[in-house]
Design a protein around this motif. Structure first.
Motif, PDB file in Angstrom:
ATOM      1  N   PRO A  32       8.989   2.621  -2.821  1.00  0.00           N
ATOM      2  CA  PRO A  32       7.935   3.625  -3.020  1.00  0.00           C
ATOM      3  C   PRO A  32       8.464   4.907  -3.663  1.00  0.00           C
ATOM      4  O   PRO A  32       7.752   5.556  -4.430  1.00  0.00           O
ATOM      5  N   LEU A  33       9.707   5.259  -3.399  1.00  0.00           N
ATOM      6  CA  LEU A  33      10.307   6.454  -3.993  1.00  0.00           C
ATOM      7  C   LEU A  33      10.313   6.360  -5.523  1.00  0.00           C
ATOM      8  O   LEU A  33      10.013   7.337  -6.217  1.00  0.00           O
ATOM      9  N   HIS A  34      10.613   5.180  -6.058  1.00  0.00           N
ATOM     10  CA  HIS A  34      10.560   4.978  -7.513  1.00  0.00           C
ATOM     11  C   HIS A  34       9.136   5.194  -8.030  1.00  0.00           C
ATOM     12  O   HIS A  34       8.932   5.825  -9.059  1.00  0.00           O
ATOM     13  N   LEU A  51       9.333   0.946   6.579  1.00  0.00           N
ATOM     14  CA  LEU A  51       8.265   1.102   5.589  1.00  0.00           C
ATOM     15  C   LEU A  51       8.709   1.922   4.378  1.00  0.00           C
ATOM     16  O   LEU A  51       8.378   1.605   3.248  1.00  0.00           O
ATOM     17  N   VAL A  52       9.467   2.972   4.616  1.00  0.00           N
ATOM     18  CA  VAL A  52       9.887   3.850   3.528  1.00  0.00           C
ATOM     19  C   VAL A  52      10.844   3.143   2.567  1.00  0.00           C
ATOM     20  O   VAL A  52      10.969   3.538   1.410  1.00  0.00           O
ATOM     21  N   ASP A  53      11.476   2.068   3.025  1.00  0.00           N
ATOM     22  CA  ASP A  53      12.449   1.349   2.198  1.00  0.00           C
ATOM     23  C   ASP A  53      11.922   0.033   1.626  1.00  0.00           C
ATOM     24  O   ASP A  53      12.687  -0.741   1.051  1.00  0.00           O
ATOM     25  N   LEU A  54      10.634  -0.223   1.756  1.00  0.00           N
ATOM     26  CA  LEU A  54      10.081  -1.471   1.232  1.00  0.00           C
ATOM     27  C   LEU A  54      10.382  -1.603  -0.252  1.00  0.00           C
ATOM     28  O   LEU A  54      10.323  -0.630  -0.998  1.00  0.00           O
ATOM     29  N   ARG A  55      10.693  -2.812  -0.679  1.00  0.00           N
ATOM     30  CA  ARG A  55      10.999  -3.073  -2.093  1.00  0.00           C
ATOM     31  C   ARG A  55      10.065  -4.145  -2.635  1.00  0.00           C
ATOM     32  O   ARG A  55       9.725  -5.078  -1.922  1.00  0.00           O
ATOM     33  N   ASN A  56       9.706  -4.001  -3.883  1.00  0.00           N
ATOM     34  CA  ASN A  56       8.892  -5.037  -4.508  1.00  0.00           C
ATOM     35  C   ASN A  56       9.818  -6.109  -5.085  1.00  0.00           C
ATOM     36  O   ASN A  56      11.028  -6.059  -4.884  1.00  0.00           O
ATOM     37  N   GLU A  57       9.265  -7.070  -5.810  1.00  0.00           N
ATOM     38  CA  GLU A  57      10.096  -8.173  -6.304  1.00  0.00           C
ATOM     39  C   GLU A  57      11.150  -7.711  -7.303  1.00  0.00           C
ATOM     40  O   GLU A  57      12.142  -8.394  -7.518  1.00  0.00           O
ATOM     41  N   ALA A  58      10.942  -6.560  -7.907  1.00  0.00           N
ATOM     42  CA  ALA A  58      11.929  -6.014  -8.837  1.00  0.00           C
ATOM     43  C   ALA A  58      12.984  -5.183  -8.103  1.00  0.00           C
ATOM     44  O   ALA A  58      13.932  -4.705  -8.707  1.00  0.00           O
ATOM     45  N   SER A  93       4.410  13.329  -3.137  1.00  0.00           N
ATOM     46  CA  SER A  93       4.733  11.984  -2.640  1.00  0.00           C
ATOM     47  C   SER A  93       6.235  11.844  -2.426  1.00  0.00           C
ATOM     48  O   SER A  93       6.681  11.289  -1.419  1.00  0.00           O
ATOM     49  N   LEU A  94       7.006  12.340  -3.381  1.00  0.00           N
ATOM     50  CA  LEU A  94       8.467  12.281  -3.240  1.00  0.00           C
ATOM     51  C   LEU A  94       8.922  13.024  -1.984  1.00  0.00           C
ATOM     52  O   LEU A  94       9.733  12.514  -1.211  1.00  0.00           O
ATOM     53  N   ILE A 146       0.831  -1.199   0.000  1.00  0.00           N
ATOM     54  CA  ILE A 146       0.000   0.000   0.000  1.00  0.00           C
ATOM     55  C   ILE A 146       0.873   1.259   0.000  1.00  0.00           C
ATOM     56  O   ILE A 146       0.491   2.291  -0.550  1.00  0.00           O
ATOM     57  N   VAL A 147       2.058   1.167   0.560  1.00  0.00           N
ATOM     58  CA  VAL A 147       2.981   2.315   0.550  1.00  0.00           C
ATOM     59  C   VAL A 147       3.425   2.601  -0.890  1.00  0.00           C
ATOM     60  O   VAL A 147       3.480   3.759  -1.317  1.00  0.00           O
ATOM     61  N   HIS A 148       3.718   1.549  -1.661  1.00  0.00           N
ATOM     62  CA  HIS A 148       4.075   1.724  -3.069  1.00  0.00           C
ATOM     63  C   HIS A 148       2.944   2.403  -3.842  1.00  0.00           C
ATOM     64  O   HIS A 148       3.169   3.372  -4.569  1.00  0.00           O
ATOM     65  N   TYR A 149       1.720   1.873  -3.679  1.00  0.00           N
ATOM     66  CA  TYR A 149       0.590   2.399  -4.447  1.00  0.00           C
ATOM     67  C   TYR A 149       0.180   3.797  -4.014  1.00  0.00           C
ATOM     68  O   TYR A 149      -0.216   4.611  -4.847  1.00  0.00           O
ATOM     69  N   ALA A 150       0.266   4.090  -2.735  1.00  0.00           N
ATOM     70  CA  ALA A 150      -0.046   5.447  -2.272  1.00  0.00           C
ATOM     71  C   ALA A 150       0.938   6.440  -2.887  1.00  0.00           C
ATOM     72  O   ALA A 150       0.548   7.532  -3.308  1.00  0.00           O
ATOM     73  N   ALA A 151       2.210   6.060  -2.968  1.00  0.00           N
ATOM     74  CA  ALA A 151       3.223   6.927  -3.581  1.00  0.00           C
ATOM     75  C   ALA A 151       2.942   7.103  -5.071  1.00  0.00           C
ATOM     76  O   ALA A 151       2.995   8.216  -5.601  1.00  0.00           O
ATOM     77  N   LEU A 152       2.608   6.021  -5.753  1.00  0.00           N
ATOM     78  CA  LEU A 152       2.346   6.048  -7.193  1.00  0.00           C
ATOM     79  C   LEU A 152       1.151   6.919  -7.545  1.00  0.00           C
ATOM     80  O   LEU A 152       1.172   7.644  -8.545  1.00  0.00           O
TER      81      LEU A 152
END
Length: 98
Positions: free
Chosen positions: A64-66, A53-60, A76-77, A10-16
């Motif tokens: 979230p910063l990306h 949480l801020v450093d969570l990474r997906n499988e790639a 968001s950035l 959800i952190v990734h998607y909220a940032a996106l």
């Protein structure tokens, strides 16, 4: 942290999606909190499976910063940068894996 089948949280998607209020609430509630990532390849990236949480990474290997940058959301950035994410993230794939 739970995520979708690609490891996006959800952190990734909220940032996106520029959902700064959600992003800020999550980061504030998880400040200093460490989470275990079950679906990511931390060993391949030379990282431990526990992170903030801020450093969570997906499988790639994407954070979230990306996602905030790809979404084009400066707010968001800025919200993510307040929590001092690792800025040396290395992705294993060239995709957001959506």
């Amino acid at each position: 942290a739970d995520g979708d089948r690609f490891g996006n949280t959800i952190v990734h998607y909220a940032a996106l999606k520029g959902q700064v209020k959600i992003l800020s609430l999550m980061l504030a509630s998880g400040e200093g909190e460490v989470v275990v990532q079950h679906n990511v390849l931390p060993a391949a990236l030379g990282q431990p499976p526990v992170t903030r949480l801020v450093d969570l990474r997906n499988e790639a290997g994407l954070q979230p910063l990306h996602f905030a940058a790809w979404g084009g959301y400066l707010a968001s950035l800025k919200a993510l940068l307040e929590y001092r994410p690792a800025l040396d993230a290395k992705a294993m794939k060239d995709s957001m894996a959506q």
